[in-house]
Scaffold this active site. Structure first.
Site, PDB file in Angstrom:
ATOM      1  N   ASP A  67       0.813  -1.207   0.000  1.00 47.22           N
ATOM      2  CA  ASP A  67       0.000   0.000   0.000  1.00 47.22           C
ATOM      3  C   ASP A  67       0.851   1.263   0.000  1.00 47.22           C
ATOM      4  O   ASP A  67       2.073   1.200   0.173  1.00 47.22           O
ATOM      5  CB  ASP A  67      -0.958  -0.002   1.204  1.00 47.22           C
ATOM      6  N   ASP A 136      -7.821  -3.036  14.031  1.00 40.16           N
ATOM      7  CA  ASP A 136      -9.195  -3.359  13.603  1.00 40.16           C
ATOM      8  C   ASP A 136      -9.205  -4.551  12.638  1.00 40.16           C
ATOM      9  O   ASP A 136     -10.218  -4.850  12.029  1.00 40.16           O
ATOM     10  CB  ASP A 136      -9.857  -2.132  12.955  1.00 40.16           C
ATOM     11  N   HIS A 138      -7.231  -4.826   9.913  1.00 41.94           N
ATOM     12  CA  HIS A 138      -6.905  -4.518   8.514  1.00 41.94           C
ATOM     13  C   HIS A 138      -5.589  -5.153   8.088  1.00 41.94           C
ATOM     14  O   HIS A 138      -4.673  -5.328   8.881  1.00 41.94           O
ATOM     15  CB  HIS A 138      -6.968  -3.017   8.201  1.00 41.94           C
ATOM     16  N   GLU A 143      -9.586  -2.107   5.077  1.00 42.25           N
ATOM     17  CA  GLU A 143     -10.283  -1.809   6.330  1.00 42.25           C
ATOM     18  C   GLU A 143     -11.555  -2.656   6.432  1.00 42.25           C
ATOM     19  O   GLU A 143     -12.049  -3.172   5.419  1.00 42.25           O
ATOM     20  CB  GLU A 143     -10.652  -0.323   6.358  1.00 42.25           C
TER      21      GLU A 143
HETATM   22  C1  GLP Z   1      -0.470   0.230   8.642  1.00 41.34           C
HETATM   23  C2  GLP Z   1      -0.089  -0.569   7.399  1.00 41.34           C
HETATM   24  C3  GLP Z   1      -0.322  -2.052   7.597  1.00 41.34           C
HETATM   25  C4  GLP Z   1       0.248  -2.505   8.926  1.00 41.34           C
HETATM   26  C5  GLP Z   1      -0.455  -1.776  10.045  1.00 41.34           C
HETATM   27  C6  GLP Z   1       0.011  -2.201  11.426  1.00 41.34           C
HETATM   28  O1  GLP Z   1      -1.785   0.613   8.681  1.00 41.34           O
HETATM   29  N1  GLP Z   1      -0.791  -0.125   6.234  1.00 41.34           N
HETATM   30  O2  GLP Z   1       0.268  -2.759   6.513  1.00 41.34           O
HETATM   31  O3  GLP Z   1       0.120  -3.881   9.084  1.00 41.34           O
HETATM   32  O4  GLP Z   1      -0.181  -0.392   9.882  1.00 41.34           O
HETATM   33  O5  GLP Z   1       1.150  -1.505  11.780  1.00 41.34           O
HETATM   34  P1  GLP Z   1       2.076  -1.804  13.014  1.00 41.34           P
HETATM   35  O6  GLP Z   1       2.942  -2.928  12.605  1.00 41.34           O
HETATM   36  O7  GLP Z   1       2.858  -0.546  13.194  1.00 41.34           O
HETATM   37  O8  GLP Z   1       1.176  -2.110  14.160  1.00 41.34           O
END
Ligand code: GLP
Length: 241
Positions: A67, A136, A138, A143
């Protein structure tokens, strides 16, 4: 679904890096699907160390990132382009021509999403997709919603995600409100999916996603149906299951 339980974040990072390294050794011209967020930083650090030790060669590897924020300048330190270069690409011998991310600065969402899907298709799909998970549920920026999205699409980030990602910006107002993300269908088509999770704050969502019903309201739950899904998680993240 296979679960690999680790003592802590460091062990999770080493185990995940070992799985990615094995993929690169077994198929030097593989397509790696890569992820951002706080969780993969340690995994990338291990890969860089093993590259420096002469154990890994990325020269034939292609990458596709999950993304990218929409309308955030690519050179902004928190763009996913910058994150990937800072944490991995600048430190290994990957060919810049083989690096792919959605172009968050192409404001024509339809054209950009179609372009990114075509890029992934032309590569023959993803061999190994690395994932983190949002609070959540995702994956990428897919989402919670009423249906699973198949291909790359433009999303409005939820309040919870904006709140979670504000730690990377000076203020909540600076967090982009939209992103382009690979679809759940593309993630499910990856030949192997590797999710890394660490911390007590993720325990609730791990229980919901992998020990509850499969539903687009918890996007990661669909991975229960993937034929080669490996979850590498530390004790804290697995503390409720
Ligand atoms: C972002 C990214 C995701 C990732 C998520 C969790 O929203 N787009 O790909 O998995 O954060 O991040 P973290 O690893 O910092 O908890």
């Amino acid at each position: 679904m296979r679960i690999i339980r680790t003592k802590n974040y460091e062990e999770m990072s080493r185990k995940a890096a070992a799985i990615i390294a094995a993929q690169v050794v077994l198929k030097p011209d593989c397509v790696l699907g890569l992820a951002t967020g706080g969780t993969p930083v340690g995994t990338y650090k291990n890969l860089v160390e093993w590259y420096n030790a002469g154990d890994l060669d990325f020269s034939e590897v292609s990458s596709v990132n999950l993304d990218e924020y929409r309308a955030l300048p690519v050179e902004h330190p928190e763009s996913y382009w910058s994150f990937m270069h800072r944490n991995l690409f600048d430190h290994v011998n990957i060919d810049p021509a083989k690096i792919n991310l959605p172009d968050g600065n192409n404001m024509d969402a339809e054209a950009e999403c179609a372009r990114y899907d075509a890029v992934i298709k032309a590569m023959g799909g993803v061999d190994l997709q690395l994932l983190g998970i949002g609070h959540d549920g995702h994956i990428g920026f897919n989402e919670p919603s009423d249906a699973f999205d198949l291909g790359t699409h433009c999303v409005d980030l939820t309040e919870e995600t904006i709140e979670a990602n504000k730690r990377f910006f000076n203020s909540k107002d600076e967090v982009p409100r939209q992103a382009y993300t690979m679809g759940t269908g593309t993630i499910m088509n990856a030949r192997k999916v590797l999710m890394i999770v660490s911390g007590r704050d993720k325990a609730e969502i791990i229980k919901k996603a992998f020990f509850g019903p499969v539903t687009p309201q918890v996007p990661a739950s669909i991975l229960q149906m993937h034929p080669d899904f490996v979850l590498v998680a530390d004790e804290d993240a697995l503390s409720l299951v």
